[in-house]
Design a protein around this motif. Structure first.
Motif: not given
Length: 204
Positions: A48-51, A149-158
């Motif tokens: 998995i190689r996010p764009d 395309r592949t997207t990586f998104a970082c967030t929090s648990n809530g």
């Protein structure tokens, strides 16, 4: 594909573990940074190689996304729709302290049933947060339809828990919670996102 990640640990061993939300802009702990490196290595190992890399505005989500993005020689984009919930009067308290302050029932309702506390306990309105999370998911899906395309998104648990609820109606912690440093993989179809993996945690 949308890879939705929860940031890594923000507490070191021996630290007092408290509720941290939109007003607690804390950095990753040493383990949290290790989890980010483990995430990057895992994505590479499974092909998995996010764009594109996106993060919520808080330092812990930015740092996590930056470490992962660096592995793939990418920059990150900040999206405020991924900002954690403002936990209001719970901010900075332990779960035991919330329970002792007569918030125990509300705490159980949120943790076990994803029911938003009433009576102004939290600063954010449920409808407002749900709408911004829904907006993010719909926006990412429209982008995928325009250009897969592949997207990586970082967030929090809530926010991750609310995203799962929006996607398939789940409420229980077994179905919705994401561990620190864990990821979920959403596959795009013509009708929306389908959950392929939820709460998978690479080894750090």
């Amino acid at each position: 594909m949308l890879v939705l990640a929860r940031h890594g640990n923000t507490f070191d061993p021996g630290d007092k573990v408290t509720w941290i939300g939109a007003r607690s802009d804390v950095p990753l702990a040493s383990k949290g940074r290790a989890q980010a490196h483990a995430m990057a290595a895992y994505l590479e190992s499974v092909g998995i190689r996010p764009d594109c890399f996106i993060a919520g505005p808080l330092r812990r989500t930015r740092e996590f996304a930056e470490i992962v993005a660096h592995k793939f020689e990418r920059d990150i984009v900040i999206d405020h729709r991924l900002r954690e919930i403002d936990y209001g009067t719970w901010e900075g308290l332990t779960s035991a302290e919330i329970d002792a302050s007569s918030g125990g029932n509300l705490l159980i309702e949120w943790q076990e049933y994803l029911l938003w506390p009433q009576f102004g306990v939290w600063r954010d309105r449920e409808s407002t947060v749900v709408e911004r999370v829904r907006s993010f998911l719909m926006h990412m899906h429209r982008r995928w339809l325009d250009q897969p395309r592949t997207t990586f998104a970082c967030t929090s648990n809530g926010i991750a828990r609310l995203a799962r609820h929006i996607l398939d109606g789940a409420r229980s912690p077994d179905d919705t919670k994401m561990q620190t440093g864990a990821l979920s993989v959403l596959e795009a179809t013509a009708d929306g996102w389908q959950i392929r993996v939820w709460n998978e945690r690479p080894q750090s």
